[in-house]
Enzyme design. Structure first.
Site, PDB file in Angstrom:
ATOM      1  N   GLU A   1     -37.041  29.055 -11.148  1.00 26.87           N
ATOM      2  CA  GLU A   1     -35.738  29.725 -11.271  1.00 26.87           C
ATOM      3  C   GLU A   1     -35.102  30.028  -9.915  1.00 26.87           C
ATOM      4  O   GLU A   1     -33.879  29.900  -9.755  1.00 26.87           O
ATOM      5  CB  GLU A   1     -35.881  31.005 -12.094  1.00 26.87           C
TER       6      GLU A   1
ATOM      7  N   HIS B   1     -38.527  38.366 -22.571  1.00 24.62           N
ATOM      8  CA  HIS B   1     -37.404  37.569 -23.077  1.00 24.62           C
ATOM      9  C   HIS B   1     -36.240  38.462 -23.507  1.00 24.62           C
ATOM     10  O   HIS B   1     -35.292  37.983 -24.085  1.00 24.62           O
ATOM     11  CB  HIS B   1     -37.835  36.743 -24.296  1.00 24.62           C
TER      12      HIS B   1
END
Lengths: 326, 369
Positions: A60, A129
């Site tokens: 990321e 999440h």
């Protein structure tokens, strides 16, 4: 015109942006053949090719850094972070580079990129999440932070974000991805990135919210109307820069304000809204400002997430408190 | 020693074409020995060193902020920048002004930057070059993205990016190498291995025998070069750039050098390293080495040396004057380039800054403690 979900509206806006500007490209994990884990980029690689819809290695920070480099060279990358809990490695690139490239070079190099990420709890997802990181990004000078709450706003705000000459963090509430459908015309018309949306007018209290909490707030408004309490619902949508004026005008009218967000309370973006009202509209208030937020706890796993996310009941309770205060 | 079964050799051959005493290797090609070019390299390295001396003295006399000198590492910047075309893109670390000067950055811009003025990064030349990168290693993935952009647009341009030995310990560096390998982006990574990450020596940064071998895991070519040998640096970087330009993908080059100075003017290297070791490294430094060769070839004289120093000192004086006489920064500058268009929320903040700046200018302010 057809009725589509929020995630389909994201897809529609991306397709539109890519067909109108060849400098727009997408990058992220599993966004190509797989169309993204939420299918936000479904079919786009087949349509626009592998060079413009890039399946990246799983990194990321690297994705954000690559996007900064692309943007500084004049492309308009739209990078996807697969899940909200994985956005943190990207923050280094966002705060140290994306948000200040223009400033550092006196406008010589700029960073017209969008970092899209799903956010929020409520879909029974695994650990890491379900984050709501908007306040972190809203704290960073040089960024725009956007959180759509309907298919139409997702479409118009994402188009505006891609076309904007500065970096935009675009936070998509996963809980709303497929919660409801709405007619969205693929007309390429963007929505403003510096204006709140008044979703419902009312004279008794102002409820300021954004992103995933908008449907609960609207549901609370329906219930309250049955009791004869008319609340004005403001969807901030573009958290940074914040359209304070719309909020102040509403609070000056109603004299009462409740702020609703899913993120934890302390130093959440609601604190910023409350502070602006306190600094600039205190004497219009008939009651103290009330915040209805996620608790200052780690966002729980699936079994408790409903007790964490502010409910319609909690919002109604918050509104009653400001109504009864004076 | 190579691992034949794995199909690659972890032991990189160190490329050196000019010995520390200034003897040219038989392996040096005719073009590598081009005297006119080598004189240009010599002049550029000298110019950087004279600038560094001046910058440090400006800092010591309170006329410049913290400054990171390139002392002893001039050959890496000059050799690499000379291998680039003007249209190529440099993505620097924060110690790369040898390369930046070669590419046309004014000394006054470098001084403005370290003197605390953002205008220093608004380069008049090489306007696609990235600004200095202080957070270590974040520039590496940006270089890959920039190279991807050039590749996607089918532009005949490549990216060269620098990183220190310490920077190769950072995740962003590995992520960048890995992505560059997958996408075959036209990017050349150059490690300025000067032996030190502030006070942390190379052996505490990595157990890898060479830093060049970090390329292997990314599936790209790694090379190791004597970073104090400007001829070798230029040759190795030129080949990597040619390869990148012709679609051959990225290369990682480890240039071995030594940080002869402190990390920055805010550092005191005597706290953590033996001055004897530093003194010994002075026998390997790049400028004396090239001068010995040029003199041995009859291509450089004491008169030319004196003339060059005079010329550089004059340029430095002019640039220092330009820096010291730069128009004062107005408080508006903080707001001016934050966004393409200043958002409404920042308008009143700018007004407030102006108001207090005015009070201060009028002598009515209380300033800071």
């Amino acid at each position: 015109m057809s009725e589509i979900t929020l995630v389909e509206a994201v897809n529609l806006a991306l397709a539109r942006a890519m067909s109108e500007d060849k400098d727009v490209l997408l990058l992220g994990e599993d966004i190509g053949v797989n169309g993204g884990v939420f299918r936000a980029t479904n079919g786009l690689q087949a349509r626009f090719g592998r060079e413009r819809v890039i399946d990246t290695p799983l990194a990321e920070g690297g994705i954000a850094g690559v996007a900064v480099g692309m943007a500084a060279m004049g492309l308009k990358p739209v990078a996807e972070i697969q899940f909200s809990g994985f956005i943190y490695p990207a923050i280094d690139q966002i705060i140290n580079h994306a948000s200040r490239m223009r400033n550092r070079t006196r406008g010589r190099l700029t960073c017209p990129m969008v970092l899209r990420s799903p956010c929020g709890a409520g879909i029974h997802a695994p650990e890491h999440h379900s984050e709501s990181p908007e306040a972190m990004f809203a704290h960073m000078p040089g960024l725009r932070v956007v959180a759509p709450s309907s298919p139409a706003r997702a479409y118009g705000l994402l188009l505006a974000s891609v076309r904007d000459p500065d970096p935009v963090i675009f936070l998509e509430p996963t809980r709303l991805y497929r919660l409801f459908r709405q007619e969205v015309e693929d007309d390429g018309v963007e929505l403003p990135l510096d204006a709140c949306f008044i979703l419902r007018e009312g004279a008794d209290a102002t409820v300021v919210t954004w992103g995933a909490m908008v449907p609960e707030t609207l549901a609370a408004a329906e219930k309250l109307e049955e009791e004869g309490v008319m609340i004005e619902v403001i969807d901030v949508a573009t958290l940074k820069p914040l359209d304070v004026e719309t909020i102040l005008r509403s609070v000056e009218k109603t004299g009462r304000c409740v702020i609703v967000h899913e993120a934890p309370r302390t130093a959440g973006f609601g604190a910023e809204v409350a502070a602006e009202i306190a600094e600039r509209a205190l004497y219009s208030l008939l009651a103290p400002i009330k915040r209805v937020t996620g608790y200052d706890v780690v966002v729980p796993l699936a079994k408790l997430e409903k007790q964490y996310i502010p409910s319609v009941d909690r919002i109604i309770d918050g509104v009653r408190q400001v109504m009864e205060a004076s | 020693m190579g691992n034949i079964e794995m199909g690659f050799d972890l032991h990189m051959d160190l490329v050196q074409l000019l010995s520390p005493s200034g003897e040219i290797s038989k392996a040096a090609s005719k073009s590598a020995k081009d005297i006119e070019r080598l004189v240009r390299f010599y002049r550029a390295m000298t110019r950087t060193r004279i600038f560094d001396n001046k910058a440090i003295s400006l800092q010591r006399t309170g006329q410049l902020g913290t400054f990171a000198s390139a002392l002893g590492q001039e050959a890496i910047g000059v050799g690499a920048a000379a291998a680039m075309e003007e249209r190529d893109v440099l993505v620097p670390s924060y110690r790369d002004h040898a390369a930046q000067f070669y590419r046309g950055m004014a000394m006054s811009e470098c001084l403005l930057y370290w003197g605390g003025d953002e205008r220093g990064s608004d380069f008049k030349n090489a306007r696609s070059d990235f600004p200095n990168c202080v957070p270590v290693a974040t520039q590496a993935p940006q270089a890959v993205g920039a190279a991807y952009a050039l590749m996607a647009r089918k532009e005949d341009r490549v990216v060269v990016t620098f990183i220190g030995d310490g920077g190769t310990s950072n995740g962003a560096f590995y992520e960048a190498l890995n992505m560059a390998g997958v996408w075959k982006t036209p990017v050349v990574f150059i490690i300025n291995n000067n032996g030190w990450a502030i006070s942390t020596p190379r052996e505490l940064e990595s157990a890898a025998e060479t830093l060049a071998q970090k390329a292997v895991a990314a599936g790209i070519e790694g090379r190791q070069v004597d970073g104090n040998d400007v001829i070798a640096v230029h040759e190795v970087v030129r080949r990597a750039i040619d390869k990148a330009r012709s679609g051959g993908g990225p290369t990682l080059i480890e240039a071995l050098t030594y940080r002869l100075g402190d990390h920055t003017t805010a550092d005191d290297a005597s706290r953590y390293r033996d001055p004897e070791v530093v003194r010994a490294q002075w026998t390997r430094e790049p400028i004396a080495r090239l001068r010995a060769y040029l003199v041995s070839e009859g291509a450089w004289s004491k008169e030319q040396e004196a003339e060059l120093h005079k010329e550089c000192a004059e340029e430095v004086d002019r640039e220092v004057a330009a820096y010291l006489n730069a128009s004062p920064l107005n408080c508006d500058a903080m707001f001016e380039h934050l966004y393409a268009k200043l958002p409404d929320t920042l308008q009143w903040q700018r007004e407030e800054a102006r108001r207090f700046a005015q009070r201060s200018a009028n002598g009515n302010g209380n300033g800071h403690v």
